[in-house]
Design a protein around this motif. Structure first.
Motif, PDB file in Angstrom:
ATOM      1  N   GLY A 176      -4.060 -24.248 -11.667  1.00 22.79           N
ATOM      2  CA  GLY A 176      -3.715 -22.965 -12.275  1.00 22.79           C
ATOM      3  C   GLY A 176      -2.629 -22.282 -11.483  1.00 22.79           C
ATOM      4  N   ARG A 177      -2.469 -20.996 -11.747  1.00 20.01           N
ATOM      5  CA  ARG A 177      -1.391 -20.232 -11.115  1.00 20.01           C
ATOM      6  C   ARG A 177      -1.954 -18.995 -10.430  1.00 20.01           C
ATOM      7  NH1 ARG A 177       2.016 -16.005 -12.389  1.00 20.01           N
ATOM      8  NH2 ARG A 177       0.905 -15.620 -14.356  1.00 20.01           N
ATOM      9  N   LEU A 178      -1.469 -18.734  -9.235  1.00 20.24           N
ATOM     10  CA  LEU A 178      -1.821 -17.497  -8.542  1.00 20.24           C
ATOM     11  C   LEU A 178      -1.061 -16.352  -9.208  1.00 20.24           C
ATOM     12  CD1 LEU A 178      -3.223 -16.090  -6.131  1.00 20.24           C
ATOM     13  CD2 LEU A 178      -1.135 -16.534  -4.816  1.00 20.24           C
ATOM     14  N   SER A 179      -1.784 -15.346  -9.672  1.00 19.56           N
ATOM     15  CA  SER A 179      -1.136 -14.288 -10.446  1.00 19.56           C
ATOM     16  C   SER A 179      -1.134 -12.927  -9.758  1.00 19.56           C
ATOM     17  CB  SER A 179      -1.812 -14.147 -11.817  1.00 19.56           C
ATOM     18  OG  SER A 179      -3.205 -13.880 -11.663  1.00 19.56           O
ATOM     19  N   ASN A 180      -2.149 -12.655  -8.928  1.00 20.88           N
ATOM     20  CA  ASN A 180      -2.300 -11.310  -8.362  1.00 20.88           C
ATOM     21  C   ASN A 180      -2.475 -11.357  -6.853  1.00 20.88           C
ATOM     22  OD1 ASN A 180      -3.230 -11.209 -11.273  1.00 20.88           O
ATOM     23  ND2 ASN A 180      -3.300  -9.028 -10.797  1.00 20.88           N
ATOM     24  N   ILE A 181      -1.918 -10.337  -6.185  1.00 21.61           N
ATOM     25  CA  ILE A 181      -2.068 -10.183  -4.742  1.00 21.61           C
ATOM     26  C   ILE A 181      -2.622  -8.791  -4.464  1.00 21.61           C
ATOM     27  CG2 ILE A 181      -0.898 -10.155  -2.495  1.00 21.61           C
ATOM     28  CD1 ILE A 181      -0.825 -12.880  -3.861  1.00 21.61           C
ATOM     29  N   VAL A 182      -3.621  -8.710  -3.596  1.00 22.56           N
ATOM     30  CA  VAL A 182      -4.115  -7.411  -3.157  1.00 22.56           C
ATOM     31  C   VAL A 182      -4.081  -7.368  -1.631  1.00 22.56           C
ATOM     32  CG1 VAL A 182      -5.521  -6.939  -5.198  1.00 22.56           C
ATOM     33  CG2 VAL A 182      -6.537  -8.194  -3.294  1.00 22.56           C
ATOM     34  N   PHE A 183      -3.463  -6.327  -1.095  1.00 23.74           N
ATOM     35  CA  PHE A 183      -3.446  -6.116   0.355  1.00 23.74           C
ATOM     36  C   PHE A 183      -4.714  -5.356   0.732  1.00 23.74           C
ATOM     37  CE2 PHE A 183       0.971  -7.127  -0.230  1.00 23.74           C
ATOM     38  CZ  PHE A 183       1.391  -7.639   0.990  1.00 23.74           C
ATOM     39  N   MET A 184      -5.840  -6.065   0.661  1.00 22.87           N
ATOM     40  CA  MET A 184      -7.132  -5.469   0.963  1.00 22.87           C
ATOM     41  C   MET A 184      -7.907  -6.328   1.942  1.00 22.87           C
ATOM     42  SD  MET A 184      -8.307  -4.043  -2.770  1.00 22.87           S
ATOM     43  CE  MET A 184      -7.313  -2.824  -3.649  1.00 22.87           C
ATOM     44  N   GLY A 185      -7.190  -7.197   2.644  1.00 19.41           N
ATOM     45  CA  GLY A 185      -7.813  -7.994   3.682  1.00 19.41           C
ATOM     46  C   GLY A 185      -7.870  -7.216   4.988  1.00 19.41           C
ATOM     47  N   MET A 186      -7.820  -7.914   6.087  1.00 14.47           N
ATOM     48  CA  MET A 186      -7.909  -7.258   7.382  1.00 14.47           C
ATOM     49  C   MET A 186      -6.679  -6.377   7.631  1.00 14.47           C
ATOM     50  SD  MET A 186      -9.432 -10.430   9.634  1.00 14.47           S
ATOM     51  CE  MET A 186      -9.547  -9.486  11.161  1.00 14.47           C
ATOM     52  N   GLY A 187      -6.919  -5.196   8.184  1.00 14.94           N
ATOM     53  CA  GLY A 187      -5.824  -4.329   8.581  1.00 14.94           C
ATOM     54  C   GLY A 187      -5.527  -3.216   7.593  1.00 14.94           C
ATOM     55  N   GLU A 188      -4.744  -2.246   8.062  1.00 10.18           N
ATOM     56  CA  GLU A 188      -4.237  -1.146   7.244  1.00 10.18           C
ATOM     57  C   GLU A 188      -2.776  -1.445   6.920  1.00 10.18           C
ATOM     58  OE1 GLU A 188      -2.711   1.806   5.333  1.00 10.18           O
ATOM     59  OE2 GLU A 188      -4.882   1.777   5.628  1.00 10.18           O
ATOM     60  N   PRO A 189      -2.486  -1.845   5.680  1.00 13.08           N
ATOM     61  CA  PRO A 189      -1.117  -2.268   5.340  1.00 13.08           C
ATOM     62  C   PRO A 189      -0.048  -1.241   5.668  1.00 13.08           C
ATOM     63  CG  PRO A 189      -2.646  -2.869   3.592  1.00 13.08           C
ATOM     64  CD  PRO A 189      -3.420  -2.011   4.550  1.00 13.08           C
ATOM     65  N   MET A 190      -0.329   0.029   5.445  1.00 12.79           N
ATOM     66  CA  MET A 190       0.684   1.060   5.666  1.00 12.79           C
ATOM     67  C   MET A 190       0.976   1.285   7.151  1.00 12.79           C
ATOM     68  SD  MET A 190       1.768   2.164   2.724  1.00 12.79           S
ATOM     69  CE  MET A 190       1.314   2.636   1.050  1.00 12.79           C
ATOM     70  N   ALA A 191       0.075   0.796   8.021  1.00 16.47           N
ATOM     71  CA  ALA A 191       0.327   0.882   9.459  1.00 16.47           C
ATOM     72  C   ALA A 191       1.197  -0.273   9.945  1.00 16.47           C
ATOM     73  CB  ALA A 191      -0.998   0.898  10.225  1.00 16.47           C
TER      74      ALA A 191
END
Length: 375
Positions: A176-191
């Motif tokens: 299949g195809r990877l369609s979505n990405i969420v920056f909700m893993g480890m860390g604070e993305p905005m930092a």
């Protein structure tokens, strides 16, 4: 009932160091690659070939790039495609549709990514920092503190791996195809703003210079770093903004999300509303449901009041998250009936609300749990 988790051990120790991650092709914007080629003593078109292999064909091994002269493959591997992520452990759950990978970085730091396949999409949850400095007491990652920011290349390489796993049928359901990405893993993305935005740009840039993903299928999460929310609105990349609010009142949020002592609820929600107004993209309010702490019906009413201060509430969607519990924590998952009432209260006020589908409870799917168990 979920099936018994399957663990595929693969451990490789690497020495810990203070140096920055090695430079990778994914760290470079397309316009920067010509200079990089010159430093390697190679014509620019060689890096175009490498970019095509990496971004369009999801190939990370120069030895498999048959259109490159064999004599320069080792040099390219060292100079442009160094190993950034080494798998330590891969765990599967939900009949193979959830796949969590624990990665060891070049300096021995541990991070995680989770690939989740649904009927209509495949979503990869990526990490942006090794550890996290936000110190939210209910979060497994926050308990370990911040080790360091990840590089753009380290973030993008998680995505390339996830895309390969989908393409090669490593997730239940076939290729299949990877369609979505969420920056909700480890860390604070905005930092780690610069690296995160660099990674987003590589994701949305058309192949062969990038992965050619839709910005609308990328979600960047934050606990509420107001200046960065405002900066994100100026980037011209219509990603979805997710704000981890977790409480509608400052008194409680000060204890659950310590950055609230600097950026209060109203200031955070104001910035989120401005983001929605500027980008025309609906904002997601993330709200982890914790039993008898933030799940009272009156807090649902208060949350509705906070969100509706900004006028037309179609700008926002509330995503309730059943807490993924961590051992020996005072924070536990809300009762189903309390979550249902919370939803009813918000929907009665006209606010779009959902309860997130839980995935991978039995494989320590909450960010940081698997890494903590390895230390």
């Amino acid at each position: 009932m979920n099936d018994t988790p399957r663990t595929l051990p693969l451990v490789l120790e690497q020495p810990r160091g203070r140096a920055k991650p090695p430079r990778h092709l994914a760290d470079l914007a397309p316009e920067e690659r010509k200079e990089a080629a010159e430093k390697l003593g190679l014509p620019a078109f060689r890096l175009k070939q490498v970019a095509n292999h990496y971004f369009a064909r999801l190939e990370r091994d120069p030895e498999a790039m048959s259109d490159l002269p064999a004599a320069i493959r080792a040099e390219l591997a060292e100079g442009m495609l160094p190993t950034l992520l080494t798998p330590v452990r891969v765990m599967e759950a939900d009949k193979g549709t959830t796949r969590k990978t624990l990665w060891r970085l070049f300096d021995n730091a541990l991070v995680e990514s989770v690939l989740m396949r649904y009927s209509d999409r495949a979503t990869l949850c990526v990490s942006s920092q090794a550890g996290c400095g936000m110190a939210c007491p209910f979060c497994a990652t926050g308990q370990g503190g911040l080790q360091r920011n990840m590089s753009t290349g380290e973030i993008v390489d998680q995505v390339v791996d996830g895309a390969r796993a989908m393409r090669d049928g490593l997730v239940a359901g076939g290729p299949g195809r990877l369609s979505n990405i969420v920056f909700m893993g480890m860390g604070e993305p905005m930092a780690n703003y610069k690296a995160v935005i660099g990674a987003v740009r590589r994701m949305v840039t058309p192949a062969p210079d990038g992965l050619g993903m839709s910005a609308r299928n990328i979600t960047v999460s934050t606990v509420g770093l107001v200046p960065r929310i405002k900066q994100l609105a100026t980037e011209g990349i219509p990603v979805t903004l997710a704000v981890s609010l977790h409480a509608p009142d400052d008194e409680l949020r000060d204890t659950l999300v310590p950055i609230n002592t600097r950026y209060k609820v109203d200031e955070v929600v104001d910035a989120a509303w401005e983001y929605a107004r500027t980008t025309k993209r609906r904002v997601s309010i993330e709200y982890a449901m914790m039993r008898d702490i933030n799940d009272q019906a009156w807090r649902a009413d208060l949350l509705a009041d906070v969100l509706q201060k900004r006028g037309d509430w179609s700008w926002v969607h509330v995503n309730l998250i059943p807490l993924n519990e961590i051992p020996d924590s005072q924070f536990t998952r809300s009762r189903d009936e309390d979550m249902d009432e919370f939803v009813r209260r918000l929907e009665r006020r006209g606010i779009s609300t959902t309860i997130r589908d839980t995935r991978g409870d039995e494989i320590d799917a909450a960010c940081g749990q698997l890494a903590a168990s390895e230390v």
